[in-house]
Design a protein around this motif. Structure first.
Motif, PDB file in Angstrom:
ATOM      1  N   LYS A   1      19.002 -21.451 -88.471  1.00  0.00           N
ATOM      2  CA  LYS A   1      19.998 -22.282 -87.773  1.00  0.00           C
ATOM      3  C   LYS A   1      20.726 -21.478 -86.697  1.00  0.00           C
ATOM      4  N   ILE A   2      21.071 -20.242 -86.994  1.00  0.00           N
ATOM      5  CA  ILE A   2      21.742 -19.386 -86.011  1.00  0.00           C
ATOM      6  C   ILE A   2      20.829 -19.167 -84.811  1.00  0.00           C
ATOM      7  N   ASN A   3      19.570 -18.855 -85.063  1.00  0.00           N
ATOM      8  CA  ASN A   3      18.629 -18.615 -83.966  1.00  0.00           C
ATOM      9  C   ASN A   3      18.469 -19.854 -83.091  1.00  0.00           C
ATOM     10  N   ARG A   4      18.405 -21.022 -83.716  1.00  0.00           N
ATOM     11  CA  ARG A   4      18.274 -22.261 -82.929  1.00  0.00           C
ATOM     12  C   ARG A   4      19.503 -22.506 -82.066  1.00  0.00           C
ATOM     13  N   ARG A   5      20.681 -22.099 -82.552  1.00  0.00           N
ATOM     14  CA  ARG A   5      21.907 -22.266 -81.783  1.00  0.00           C
ATOM     15  C   ARG A   5      22.015 -21.222 -80.674  1.00  0.00           C
ATOM     16  N   MET A   6      21.522 -20.005 -80.948  1.00  0.00           N
ATOM     17  CA  MET A   6      21.631 -18.913 -79.982  1.00  0.00           C
ATOM     18  C   MET A   6      20.565 -18.978 -78.888  1.00  0.00           C
ATOM     19  N   ASP A   7      19.423 -19.565 -79.174  1.00  0.00           N
ATOM     20  CA  ASP A   7      18.331 -19.610 -78.201  1.00  0.00           C
ATOM     21  C   ASP A   7      18.745 -20.177 -76.839  1.00  0.00           C
ATOM     22  N   PRO A   8      19.413 -21.344 -76.782  1.00  0.00           N
ATOM     23  CA  PRO A   8      19.792 -21.859 -75.460  1.00  0.00           C
ATOM     24  C   PRO A   8      20.740 -20.915 -74.710  1.00  0.00           C
ATOM     25  N   VAL A   9      21.653 -20.277 -75.430  1.00  0.00           N
ATOM     26  CA  VAL A   9      22.574 -19.321 -74.799  1.00  0.00           C
ATOM     27  C   VAL A   9      21.779 -18.146 -74.237  1.00  0.00           C
ATOM     28  N   GLY A  10      20.844 -17.641 -75.037  1.00  0.00           N
ATOM     29  CA  GLY A  10      20.028 -16.518 -74.590  1.00  0.00           C
ATOM     30  C   GLY A  10      19.175 -16.864 -73.384  1.00  0.00           C
ATOM     31  N   TRP A  11      18.509 -18.007 -73.420  1.00  0.00           N
ATOM     32  CA  TRP A  11      17.640 -18.380 -72.295  1.00  0.00           C
ATOM     33  C   TRP A  11      18.455 -18.715 -71.046  1.00  0.00           C
ATOM     34  N   LEU A  12      19.640 -19.308 -71.211  1.00  0.00           N
ATOM     35  CA  LEU A  12      20.502 -19.529 -70.058  1.00  0.00           C
ATOM     36  C   LEU A  12      20.939 -18.185 -69.459  1.00  0.00           C
ATOM     37  N   SER A  13      21.296 -17.249 -70.316  1.00  0.00           N
ATOM     38  CA  SER A  13      21.691 -15.915 -69.834  1.00  0.00           C
ATOM     39  C   SER A  13      20.550 -15.256 -69.075  1.00  0.00           C
ATOM     40  N   LEU A  14      19.348 -15.311 -69.618  1.00  0.00           N
ATOM     41  CA  LEU A  14      18.201 -14.683 -68.954  1.00  0.00           C
ATOM     42  C   LEU A  14      17.891 -15.362 -67.618  1.00  0.00           C
ATOM     43  N   THR A  15      18.060 -16.675 -67.553  1.00  0.00           N
ATOM     44  CA  THR A  15      17.836 -17.402 -66.302  1.00  0.00           C
ATOM     45  C   THR A  15      18.875 -17.005 -65.255  1.00  0.00           C
ATOM     46  N   VAL A  16      20.141 -16.948 -65.666  1.00  0.00           N
ATOM     47  CA  VAL A  16      21.211 -16.541 -64.751  1.00  0.00           C
ATOM     48  C   VAL A  16      20.991 -15.101 -64.294  1.00  0.00           C
ATOM     49  N   LEU A  17      20.609 -14.213 -65.215  1.00  0.00           N
ATOM     50  CA  LEU A  17      20.344 -12.821 -64.851  1.00  0.00           C
ATOM     51  C   LEU A  17      19.227 -12.728 -63.816  1.00  0.00           C
ATOM     52  N   THR A  18      18.185 -13.505 -63.995  1.00  0.00           N
ATOM     53  CA  THR A  18      17.071 -13.491 -63.039  1.00  0.00           C
ATOM     54  C   THR A  18      17.527 -13.956 -61.658  1.00  0.00           C
ATOM     55  N   ALA A  19      18.183 -15.115 -61.610  1.00  0.00           N
ATOM     56  CA  ALA A  19      18.592 -15.683 -60.314  1.00  0.00           C
ATOM     57  C   ALA A  19      19.610 -14.791 -59.604  1.00  0.00           C
ATOM     58  N   THR A  20      20.628 -14.356 -60.325  1.00  0.00           N
ATOM     59  CA  THR A  20      21.665 -13.544 -59.685  1.00  0.00           C
ATOM     60  C   THR A  20      21.146 -12.152 -59.349  1.00  0.00           C
ATOM     61  N   GLY A  21      20.253 -11.635 -60.167  1.00  0.00           N
ATOM     62  CA  GLY A  21      19.669 -10.322 -59.878  1.00  0.00           C
ATOM     63  C   GLY A  21      18.855 -10.342 -58.601  1.00  0.00           C
ATOM     64  N   LEU A  22      18.115 -11.410 -58.388  1.00  0.00           N
ATOM     65  CA  LEU A  22      17.336 -11.530 -57.146  1.00  0.00           C
ATOM     66  C   LEU A  22      18.248 -11.609 -55.922  1.00  0.00           C
ATOM     67  N   ILE A  23      19.352 -12.333 -56.048  1.00  0.00           N
ATOM     68  CA  ILE A  23      20.310 -12.428 -54.939  1.00  0.00           C
ATOM     69  C   ILE A  23      20.889 -11.052 -54.630  1.00  0.00           C
ATOM     70  N   GLN A  24      21.311 -10.350 -55.673  1.00  0.00           N
ATOM     71  CA  GLN A  24      21.920  -9.034 -55.477  1.00  0.00           C
ATOM     72  C   GLN A  24      20.925  -8.022 -54.917  1.00  0.00           C
ATOM     73  N   MET A  25      19.710  -8.064 -55.425  1.00  0.00           N
ATOM     74  CA  MET A  25      18.689  -7.115 -54.962  1.00  0.00           C
ATOM     75  C   MET A  25      18.393  -7.338 -53.482  1.00  0.00           C
ATOM     76  N   SER A  26      18.214  -8.579 -53.091  1.00  0.00           N
ATOM     77  CA  SER A  26      17.872  -8.844 -51.693  1.00  0.00           C
ATOM     78  C   SER A  26      19.024  -8.507 -50.748  1.00  0.00           C
ATOM     79  N   ALA A  27      20.261  -8.512 -51.260  1.00  0.00           N
ATOM     80  CA  ALA A  27      21.419  -8.184 -50.422  1.00  0.00           C
ATOM     81  C   ALA A  27      21.669  -6.679 -50.342  1.00  0.00           C
ATOM     82  N   ASN A  28      21.000  -5.907 -51.192  1.00  0.00           N
ATOM     83  CA  ASN A  28      21.240  -4.464 -51.225  1.00  0.00           C
ATOM     84  C   ASN A  28      20.532  -3.777 -50.055  1.00  0.00           C
ATOM     85  N   PRO A  29      21.215  -2.897 -49.351  1.00  0.00           N
ATOM     86  CA  PRO A  29      20.599  -2.215 -48.204  1.00  0.00           C
ATOM     87  C   PRO A  29      19.448  -1.276 -48.603  1.00  0.00           C
TER      88      PRO A  29
END
Length: 168
Positions: A52-80
Protein backbone atom coordinates in the motif's frame (compact mmCIF):
# COMPACT_ATOMS: atom_id res chain seq x y z
CA UNK A 1 17.91 31.47 -27.60
CA UNK A 2 18.50 32.51 -24.00
CA UNK A 3 16.32 31.10 -21.21
CA UNK A 4 14.44 33.88 -19.37
CA UNK A 5 15.63 34.42 -15.79
CA UNK A 6 12.18 33.81 -14.29
CA UNK A 7 11.83 30.50 -16.16
CA UNK A 8 15.29 29.46 -15.00
CA UNK A 9 14.52 30.45 -11.38
CA UNK A 10 11.28 28.45 -11.44
CA UNK A 11 13.18 25.55 -13.00
CA UNK A 12 15.78 25.59 -10.20
CA UNK A 13 13.07 25.76 -7.56
CA UNK A 14 11.07 22.86 -9.03
CA UNK A 15 14.28 20.84 -9.51
CA UNK A 16 15.23 21.27 -5.85
CA UNK A 17 11.68 20.49 -4.72
CA UNK A 18 11.59 17.29 -6.81
CA UNK A 19 15.05 16.30 -5.55
CA UNK A 20 13.93 16.75 -1.94
CA UNK A 21 10.76 14.72 -2.58
CA UNK A 22 12.66 11.94 -4.36
CA UNK A 23 15.55 11.54 -1.94
CA UNK A 24 13.37 12.25 1.09
CA UNK A 25 10.97 9.52 0.02
CA UNK A 26 13.76 7.00 -0.45
CA UNK A 27 15.32 7.87 2.91
CA UNK A 28 11.96 7.73 4.67
CA UNK A 29 11.16 4.31 3.22
CA UNK A 30 14.61 2.72 3.47
CA UNK A 31 15.84 4.09 6.77
CA UNK A 32 12.68 4.75 8.76
CA UNK A 33 9.41 3.12 7.72
CA UNK A 34 10.43 -0.31 6.44
CA UNK A 35 12.80 -1.16 9.29
CA UNK A 36 10.27 -0.06 11.94
CA UNK A 37 7.30 -1.76 10.29
CA UNK A 38 9.21 -4.97 9.64
CA UNK A 39 9.99 -5.31 13.35
CA UNK A 40 6.56 -4.18 14.55
CA UNK A 41 4.24 -6.18 12.28
CA UNK A 42 3.75 -9.85 11.48
CA UNK A 43 5.16 -10.65 8.02
CA UNK A 44 1.82 -10.81 6.18
CA UNK A 45 0.68 -7.45 7.56
CA UNK A 46 4.07 -5.95 6.80
CA UNK A 47 3.93 -7.07 3.15
CA UNK A 48 0.39 -5.76 2.69
CA UNK A 49 1.30 -2.41 4.24
CA UNK A 50 4.49 -2.11 2.17
CA UNK A 51 2.45 -2.79 -0.95
CA UNK A 52 0.00 0.00 0.00
CA UNK A 53 2.84 2.41 0.81
CA UNK A 54 4.55 1.68 -2.51
CA UNK A 55 1.31 2.26 -4.43
CA UNK A 56 0.90 5.61 -2.68
CA UNK A 57 4.54 6.63 -3.18
CA UNK A 58 4.81 5.61 -6.85
CA UNK A 59 2.95 8.64 -8.27
CA UNK A 60 5.03 11.00 -6.11
CA UNK A 61 8.22 9.31 -7.26
CA UNK A 62 7.32 9.32 -10.95
CA UNK A 63 6.16 12.95 -10.77
CA UNK A 64 9.48 13.86 -9.13
CA UNK A 65 11.46 12.02 -11.81
CA UNK A 66 9.44 13.72 -14.56
CA UNK A 67 9.99 17.17 -13.03
CA UNK A 68 13.71 16.41 -12.57
CA UNK A 69 14.01 15.43 -16.23
CA UNK A 70 12.18 18.49 -17.59
CA UNK A 71 13.83 21.04 -15.31
CA UNK A 72 17.24 19.43 -15.70
CA UNK A 73 17.05 19.78 -19.47
CA UNK A 74 16.11 23.46 -19.12
CA UNK A 75 18.98 24.12 -16.74
CA UNK A 76 21.50 22.18 -18.81
CA UNK A 77 20.65 23.99 -22.03
CA UNK A 78 20.92 27.36 -20.24
CA UNK A 79 24.37 26.58 -18.83
CA UNK A 80 27.26 28.24 -20.70
CA UNK A 81 29.33 25.05 -20.29
CA UNK A 82 26.83 23.04 -22.35
CA UNK A 83 28.36 22.35 -25.77
CA UNK A 84 25.66 20.10 -27.21
CA UNK A 85 24.44 16.52 -26.95
CA UNK A 86 27.28 14.16 -25.93
CA UNK A 87 29.81 16.97 -26.22
CA UNK A 88 32.30 16.23 -23.46
CA UNK A 89 34.80 19.02 -23.74
CA UNK A 90 35.22 20.05 -20.10
CA UNK A 91 34.91 18.83 -16.51
CA UNK A 92 31.37 20.20 -16.24
CA UNK A 93 30.23 18.16 -19.24
CA UNK A 94 31.90 15.02 -17.87
CA UNK A 95 30.20 15.47 -14.49
CA UNK A 96 26.83 16.09 -16.17
CA UNK A 97 27.26 12.99 -18.35
CA UNK A 98 28.01 10.85 -15.26
CA UNK A 99 25.06 12.44 -13.48
CA UNK A 100 22.78 11.50 -16.38
CA UNK A 101 24.08 7.93 -16.41
CA UNK A 102 23.28 7.63 -12.69
CA UNK A 103 19.87 9.21 -13.32
CA UNK A 104 19.16 6.68 -16.08
CA UNK A 105 20.00 3.99 -13.51
CA UNK A 106 17.40 5.53 -11.19
CA UNK A 107 14.82 5.49 -13.98
CA UNK A 108 15.64 1.85 -14.77
CA UNK A 109 15.48 0.58 -11.21
CA UNK A 110 12.31 2.59 -10.56
CA UNK A 111 10.64 1.18 -13.67
CA UNK A 112 11.68 -2.35 -12.70
CA UNK A 113 10.25 -1.88 -9.21
CA UNK A 114 7.01 -0.26 -10.38
CA UNK A 115 6.17 -2.51 -13.33
CA UNK A 116 7.83 -5.80 -12.44
CA UNK A 117 8.52 -6.32 -8.73
CA UNK A 118 5.47 -4.51 -7.29
CA UNK A 119 3.01 -6.51 -9.45
CA UNK A 120 4.81 -9.72 -8.45
CA UNK A 121 4.40 -8.77 -4.78
CA UNK A 122 0.72 -7.99 -5.39
CA UNK A 123 0.23 -11.39 -7.07
CA UNK A 124 1.99 -13.17 -4.23
CA UNK A 125 -0.21 -11.39 -1.66
CA UNK A 126 -3.33 -12.30 -3.62
CA UNK A 127 -2.29 -15.95 -3.96
CA UNK A 128 -1.40 -16.18 -0.29
CA UNK A 129 -4.78 -14.73 0.72
CA UNK A 130 -6.99 -16.61 -1.76
CA UNK A 131 -5.38 -19.67 -3.22
CA UNK A 132 -2.14 -20.80 -1.66
CA UNK A 133 -1.34 -19.80 1.94
CA UNK A 134 2.18 -21.23 1.50
CA UNK A 135 3.19 -18.51 -1.00
CA UNK A 136 5.92 -16.34 0.48
CA UNK A 137 6.01 -12.68 -0.61
CA UNK A 138 9.35 -12.24 1.20
CA UNK A 139 11.52 -12.49 -1.93
CA UNK A 140 9.58 -9.72 -3.67
CA UNK A 141 9.85 -7.46 -0.64
CA UNK A 142 13.59 -8.17 -0.40
CA UNK A 143 13.95 -7.09 -4.04
CA UNK A 144 12.03 -3.88 -3.35
CA UNK A 145 14.35 -3.17 -0.42
CA UNK A 146 17.41 -3.77 -2.64
CA UNK A 147 16.04 -1.46 -5.32
CA UNK A 148 15.43 1.26 -2.73
CA UNK A 149 19.07 1.03 -1.62
CA UNK A 150 20.31 1.02 -5.22
CA UNK A 151 18.19 4.11 -5.93
CA UNK A 152 19.54 5.81 -2.82
CA UNK A 153 23.13 5.10 -3.88
CA UNK A 154 22.41 6.39 -7.40
CA UNK A 155 20.71 9.50 -5.98
CA UNK A 156 23.79 10.20 -3.86
CA UNK A 157 25.95 9.83 -6.97
CA UNK A 158 23.70 12.27 -8.81
CA UNK A 159 24.26 14.78 -6.00
CA UNK A 160 28.03 14.18 -6.05
CA UNK A 161 28.21 14.74 -9.81
CA UNK A 162 26.03 17.84 -9.44
CA UNK A 163 28.45 19.23 -6.87
CA UNK A 164 31.41 18.49 -9.17
CA UNK A 165 29.62 20.26 -12.04
CA UNK A 166 28.94 23.30 -9.85
CA UNK A 167 32.64 23.88 -9.15
CA UNK A 168 33.78 23.07 -12.70
Amino acid sequence: METPELALAISYWLHMLATAAWIGGILLLGLVLYPILEKALPPDEFYRLVHKINRRMDPVGWLSLTVLTATGLIQMSANPNYGGFLSIENRWATAILLKHIAFLGILGTSAFQTWRVAPELERALFLKAHANPKVNPCTHQARIRQLIWINLLLAILVLVFTAVARVA
